[in-house]
Design an enzyme around this catalytic site. Structure first.
Site, mmCIF file in Angstrom:
data_model
loop_
_atom_site.group_PDB
_atom_site.id
_atom_site.type_symbol
_atom_site.label_atom_id
_atom_site.label_comp_id
_atom_site.label_asym_id
_atom_site.label_seq_id
_atom_site.Cartn_x
_atom_site.Cartn_y
_atom_site.Cartn_z
ATOM 1 N N ASP A 154 2.550 -14.764 17.103
ATOM 2 C CA ASP A 154 1.288 -14.150 17.528
ATOM 3 C C ASP A 154 0.955 -14.507 18.974
ATOM 4 O O ASP A 154 0.478 -13.661 19.733
ATOM 5 C CB ASP A 154 0.154 -14.621 16.626
ATOM 6 C CG ASP A 154 0.162 -13.933 15.274
ATOM 7 O OD1 ASP A 154 -0.857 -13.354 14.907
ATOM 8 O OD2 ASP A 154 1.197 -13.990 14.587
ATOM 9 N N CYS A 172 4.883 -19.507 10.108
ATOM 10 C CA CYS A 172 3.828 -18.939 10.959
ATOM 11 C C CYS A 172 3.059 -17.800 10.314
ATOM 12 O O CYS A 172 3.271 -17.433 9.168
ATOM 13 C CB CYS A 172 4.423 -18.539 12.293
ATOM 14 S SG CYS A 172 4.994 -19.964 13.255
ATOM 15 N N ASP A 173 2.199 -17.201 11.131
ATOM 16 C CA ASP A 173 1.038 -16.435 10.698
ATOM 17 C C ASP A 173 1.329 -15.304 9.717
ATOM 18 O O ASP A 173 0.651 -15.160 8.715
ATOM 19 C CB ASP A 173 0.327 -15.844 11.921
ATOM 20 C CG ASP A 173 -0.172 -16.907 12.863
ATOM 21 O OD1 ASP A 173 0.448 -17.971 12.967
ATOM 22 O OD2 ASP A 173 -1.190 -16.670 13.533
ATOM 23 N N LYS A 174 2.273 -14.437 10.018
ATOM 24 C CA LYS A 174 2.520 -13.277 9.160
ATOM 25 C C LYS A 174 3.729 -13.481 8.261
ATOM 26 O O LYS A 174 3.917 -12.747 7.293
ATOM 27 C CB LYS A 174 2.741 -12.026 10.019
ATOM 28 C CG LYS A 174 1.669 -11.780 11.044
ATOM 29 C CD LYS A 174 0.282 -11.696 10.430
ATOM 30 C CE LYS A 174 -0.800 -11.688 11.478
ATOM 31 N NZ LYS A 174 -0.916 -12.929 12.228
ATOM 32 N N CYS A 228 2.043 -24.697 15.598
ATOM 33 C CA CYS A 228 1.028 -25.082 16.578
ATOM 34 C C CYS A 228 -0.005 -25.994 15.921
ATOM 35 O O CYS A 228 -0.560 -25.658 14.874
ATOM 36 C CB CYS A 228 0.351 -23.846 17.156
ATOM 37 S SG CYS A 228 1.473 -22.775 18.078
ATOM 38 N N GLU A 264 -5.023 -9.117 17.174
ATOM 39 C CA GLU A 264 -5.753 -10.376 17.216
ATOM 40 C C GLU A 264 -6.327 -10.558 18.615
ATOM 41 O O GLU A 264 -5.590 -10.573 19.596
ATOM 42 C CB GLU A 264 -4.784 -11.511 16.881
ATOM 43 C CG GLU A 264 -5.400 -12.871 16.797
ATOM 44 C CD GLU A 264 -4.358 -13.907 16.415
ATOM 45 O OE1 GLU A 264 -4.101 -14.055 15.217
ATOM 46 O OE2 GLU A 264 -3.795 -14.543 17.324
ATOM 47 N N SER A 273 -7.837 -15.090 15.795
ATOM 48 C CA SER A 273 -6.971 -16.169 15.353
ATOM 49 C C SER A 273 -7.773 -17.181 14.559
ATOM 50 O O SER A 273 -8.988 -17.325 14.739
ATOM 51 C CB SER A 273 -6.346 -16.857 16.567
ATOM 52 O OG SER A 273 -5.794 -18.103 16.220
#
Length: 550
Positions: free
Chosen positions: A73, A113-115, A185, A440, A466
């Site tokens: 992202d 991670c995010d997705k 992160c 985002e 985010s």
């Protein structure tokens, strides 16, 4: 058809050509790996996969690794963010189709991670195989001028540099110090919120969400290597049992996970991803559930950028097991886990080493959870805000609308000094369909903070933010503008009221005035590139229902 020495000869011969000895009767364990060399949270997952494979072999199984895509992202912001949320569907489909085609006996999902984590969760729900997750561990904290810095500090430093508070050379120092190496992160963004809920669901081994990715001595930390190997062994054990993904992730589990996100002030993106997972499982999860559970769940912890504590500090305090121990009266912990030990036993052994980091139910940071659902004439179907990242002075804000039709427009206005205290920045046509892809807007949100405007300027959008966003940023406004939601007809100067305490989002216009504007509105024509994004825009559902494809 059950494989035998006779009927399985062709398959075993083809596996032999791949260097795989897949004897009849051995459990075949699919390892879905999202490794690539373009995502910090994934760049080391090839070494994690090696440890998983060692564990599978040690337990008598056959490890069969395959890959799926992974997008960062952060790197994609300002470049290809339209593609990021849609990539969740590609991850889900690729894992699902590979597992169906190869007929694995069990699945190990490697993601950080995010997705990618939610995409693999969606695939696991469709497949309903025995499944174990391994998340990739935390990026180390950085140091700059005797203080700690993490990834989210870079975005806020852009705003600081733009206002002259730091120099471009100092910004350059921060950008390298804050991102010292592989791992997730080190902030409570979407990635770490996802890793937290995976562990809280009993899908990854205790401690996985807050383990260090590296220890400076090898390509992955010894603790992560040990967890990964144990997950491989457990996948073989699970393959011989009758415990599948659906046995672990029940309706009660989903309610637990909403409560966990609320308790840690997690990412608003979880509203999307848990709704998508619930859809795959056939369970309804609505914004009303988030609102109800949020009002029943105190805020027990806050992490960077909403506080000075990092997610590594969360681990030092006892991590997810310690959090679950504090939350136990609010949770249903009766479902089995992927590793065979009930969560009740895990929390019995847990210790909250730093109550100032993980608070108790008796002494919470706030009486209600970190995510608040807003409704009103601007969001008839709901909107969400990370209230745990909003200062008390901005829990209610009234101001004139400044209307923008894209992320680029609002970011340009911010950097050019065109935003003034009191403004409400409205960014529309950024929803799942209108974007397309529900971009985002965390970079303009962080610039807003870095410019010192988070105490006087709010932002609302049908896009998303985010998990690392702080400040009065309201996202997921539904219906989205592209589908005739009220955001579509806002004008500069319209007075907007955001009241987080009372859970409302309104514009000071009568119902008749809004209806007149909407009757005269025509949707903008957007040139969407041929390919997946065009198909996505035609078939994606609303954010309030998880932005899934229909």
């Amino acid at each position: 058809m059950k494989e035998s020495r006779l009927t399985g000869a062709y398959v075993r011969g083809l596996y032999h050509a791949c260097g795989v000895d897949a004897a009849a009767g051995q459990p075949r364990i699919g390892i879905a790996n999202s490794w690539n060399d373009m995502v910090p949270g994934h760049i080391h997952l090839n070494h994690v996969a090696d440890a998983v494979k060692d564990g599978v072999r040690a337990a008598g199984g056959v490890p069969l690794e395959f890959n799926t895509i992974a997008l960062c992202d952060g790197i994609c912001q300002g470049r290809g963010m339209h593609a990021v949320l849609p990539s969740r569907e590609v991850v889900a489909a690729s894992v699902e189709l590979t597992a169906r085609a190869y007929g694995f006996d069990a699945l190990v999902c490697l993601a950080s991670c995010d997705k990618i984590v939610p995409g693999m969760l969606m695939a696991a729900a469709r497949l309903d195989l025995p499944t174990v997750f391994v998340t990739g561990g935390l990026m180390a904290e950085g140091e700059w001028r005797d203080g700690r810095v993490v990834t989210s500090d870079v975005k806020e430093a852009i705003g600081r540099a733009n206002r002259g508070e730091i120099t471009l050379d100092e910004l350059h120092e921060i950008e390298f110090a804050a991102c010292p190496g592989p791992g997730v992160c080190n902030m409570m963004g979407t990635a770490n919120t996802m890793c937290t809920v995976v562990e809280a669901a009993g899908l990854s081994l205790p401690g996985n969400a807050t383990v260090a990715a590296t220890d400076g001595q090898s390509q992955i930390s010894s603790a992560l290597r040990s967890l990964a190997s144990a997950a491989g062994r457990q996948a073989v054990t699970l393959s011989r049992s009758d415990v599948t993904f659906g046995d672990i992730v029940t309706p009660a589990t989903l309610c637990n996970l909403i409560a966990v996100v609320q308790a840690v002030g997690g990412s608003t993106n979880l509203v999307l991803h848990l709704a998508a997972l619930a859809t795959e499982l056939g369970y309804p999860v609505t914004l009303d559930d988030w609102d109800r559970i949020g009002q029943e769940t105190p805020l027990l912890a806050k992490f960077t950028p909403a506080s000075s504590y990092t997610v590594s500090d969360f681990g030092r305090a006892g991590g997810v097991p310690a959090l679950l121990k504090e939350m136990a009266p609010l949770l249903d912990l009766s479902a089995p886990t992927a590793y065979g030990i009930p969560l009740t036993q895990v929390i019995e052994q847990a210790e909250n080493r730093f109550p100032e980091i993980i608070h108790s139910l008796e002494a919470p940071l706030a009486p209600t959870g970190g995510i608040v659902v807003l409704r009103g004439n601007l969001a008839p179907e709901g909107a969400v805000v990370k209230a745990s990242g909003v200062s008390p002075s901005m829990m209610r804000h009234v101001g004139p609308a400044r209307v923008f039709d894209s992320e680029e427009d609002v970011q340009r206005c911010l950097l050019d000094g065109g935003v003034h205290p009191g403004d409400v920045l409205v960014v529309r046509y950024e929803g799942p369909r209108g974007g397309p892809g529900m971009r985002e807007l965390s970079l303009p949100a962080a610039i807003l903070v870095g410019m010192g405007l988070a105490e006087s300027v709010a932002m609302i959008t049908d896009g998303r933010f985010s998990g690392a966003t702080r400040g009065p940023c309201v996202g997921h406004v539904c219906p989205e503008a592209a589908q005739g939601g009220p955001l579509a007809v806002l004008r500069d100067g319209d007075v907007i009221e955001i009241d987080i305490a009372n859970r409302t989002l309104n514009v000071r216009l009568s119902e008749e005035a809004l209806d007149e504007r909407l009757a005269a509105w025509t949707p903008p024509i957007k040139d969407i590139p041929r390919g997946f994004l065009r198909m996505y825009a035609a078939h994606v559902g609303p954010a309030s229902q998880g932005a899934v494809l229909y």
